[in-house]
Design an enzyme around this catalytic site. Structure first.
Site, short mmCIF file in Angstrom:
data_model
loop_
_atom_site.label_atom_id
_atom_site.label_comp_id
_atom_site.label_asym_id
_atom_site.label_seq_id
_atom_site.Cartn_x
_atom_site.Cartn_y
_atom_site.Cartn_z
N SER A 112 0.84 -1.19 0.00
CA SER A 112 0.00 0.00 0.00
C SER A 112 0.89 1.25 0.00
O SER A 112 1.73 1.39 -0.88
CB SER A 112 -0.96 -0.04 1.21
OG SER A 112 -1.95 0.94 1.10
N GLU A 203 -1.59 -3.10 -7.97
CA GLU A 203 -2.88 -3.21 -7.30
C GLU A 203 -3.28 -1.83 -6.85
O GLU A 203 -2.45 -0.92 -6.84
CB GLU A 203 -2.78 -4.18 -6.12
CG GLU A 203 -1.81 -3.77 -5.01
CD GLU A 203 -2.41 -2.81 -3.99
OE1 GLU A 203 -3.61 -2.93 -3.68
OE2 GLU A 203 -1.66 -1.93 -3.51
N HIS A 273 -5.13 -5.05 -1.97
CA HIS A 273 -6.19 -4.74 -1.02
C HIS A 273 -7.44 -5.56 -1.32
O HIS A 273 -7.60 -6.09 -2.40
CB HIS A 273 -6.57 -3.26 -1.10
CG HIS A 273 -5.52 -2.32 -0.61
ND1 HIS A 273 -4.47 -1.89 -1.40
CD2 HIS A 273 -5.38 -1.69 0.58
CE1 HIS A 273 -3.72 -1.04 -0.72
NE2 HIS A 273 -4.25 -0.90 0.48
#
Length: 309
Positions: A112, A203, A273
């Site tokens: 992330s 992602e 995620h």
């Protein structure tokens, strides 16, 4: 240029948990910490103590920077385990001193917002691991946990199957990331490209389709795909209340902005995620992306690791 890999972790090694981005309390981190301890590691927790002026930061910049720099410089620390994502790493990057880290590399683990730190380490020539955060590790399947530990200790390779979007088979250097965070590094001194023969693994979460279009268009405009030989896609998902009743789906935008590049593309791989496994992806490992079979294979350490200098 190949990325150099830190020494493999061993039982008894000391690691440090740091919060470089969003806030998280020790109780939220404890289940993940206990998993790392169950693997035989000594885990130190070094959380910021000075409140941030902004609620989305774990502590003020000076405090977070000090904790991260201390972990980077600590010769007894063999891995830096990032507590949670959110936002905040990019505020610290320009102040980091990588001298001791380059001399004695250690694993950095997270994903992330931690993409910024992983890619900054890659710019310094050091590999890392894009994988579960301390705050999310306990929610992952045993397969995810075992794969991550196996890679960090012995460099065991693995293969996943997704959806074949565009044919072709390539081998190159794996560079996983959150798309939005990686794009925000373009033009900075922490941008690691061009590495030769890169397989991007992307992602993201809570990005409208038009925003994904904007991000990918930026990559195209600056020629950032020049050294890219293949693209692996994990989950692009939405967790906040949707702004409309439409079902969120980024597929059309991703296909529109990627397939005409003529590169092998494999989608629906188990990382990122959202609901499902967030499998660990080693930054800097050699990998084979097969757009004919729809697979991503991470090569074992014996095929990947470069000697440290």
């Amino acid at each position: 240029m190949s990325l150099l890999f830190p020494p493999r972790l061993q039982v008894g090694d000391r690691v440090r948990v740091v919060l470089t981005s969003g806030p998280c309390n020790e109780a939220e981190l404890l289940p993940g910490i206990e998993i790392w301890r169950s693997w035989g590691l000594e885990v130190d927790i070094d959380l910021p103590k000075h409140p941030a002026p902004l609620s989305y930061l774990a502590g003020n910049d000076g405090d977070r920077l000090h904790k991260l720099q201390s972990a980077l410089d600590d010769p007894a620390c063999k891995a830096i385990l990032c507590g949670r994502g959110g936002y905040g790493v990019t505020r610290l990057l320009s102040e980091l001193d990588w001298t001791d880290f380059r001399a004695q590399p250690k694993w950095i683990v997270g994903f992330s917002d931690i993409t910024a730190l992983l890619w900054a380490a890659a710019r310094q020539g050091i590999a890392s691991l894009h994988g579960p955060l301390v705050a999310t590790l306990a929610a992952e399947s045993l397969d995810v946990q075992r794969d991550m530990w196996s890679w960090l200790t012995s460099g065991t390779g693995y293969e996943w199957t997704g959806s074949a979007w565009q044919s072709g088979s390539v081998t190159g250097t794996l560079l996983p990331a959150n798309l939005a965070v990686a794009t925000a590094l373009i033009g900075t001194s922490d941008w690691p490209l061009p590495l030769p023969r890169v397989i991007l693994a992307w992602e993201d979460i809570n990005e409208d389709a038009y925003r994904i279009d904007r991000l990918l268009t930026q990559w195209r405009h600056i020629g950032a795909f020049a050294s890219v030989v293949g693209i692996a896609l994990g989950r692009f998902t939405w967790s906040d209340p949707l702004p409309s009743e439409e079902i969120y789906d980024a597929t059309a935008t991703l296909r529109d902005r990627l397939l005409d590049l003529g590169l092998p593309v494999v989608a629906d791989l188990p990382f990122g995620h959202g609901i499902g496994d967030n499998r660990a992806l080693p930054v800097g490992a050699q990998a084979t992306l097969d757009g004919n079979r729809g697979t991503l294979r991470v090569l074992s350490a014996s095929q990947t690791d470069a000697p440290l200098t």
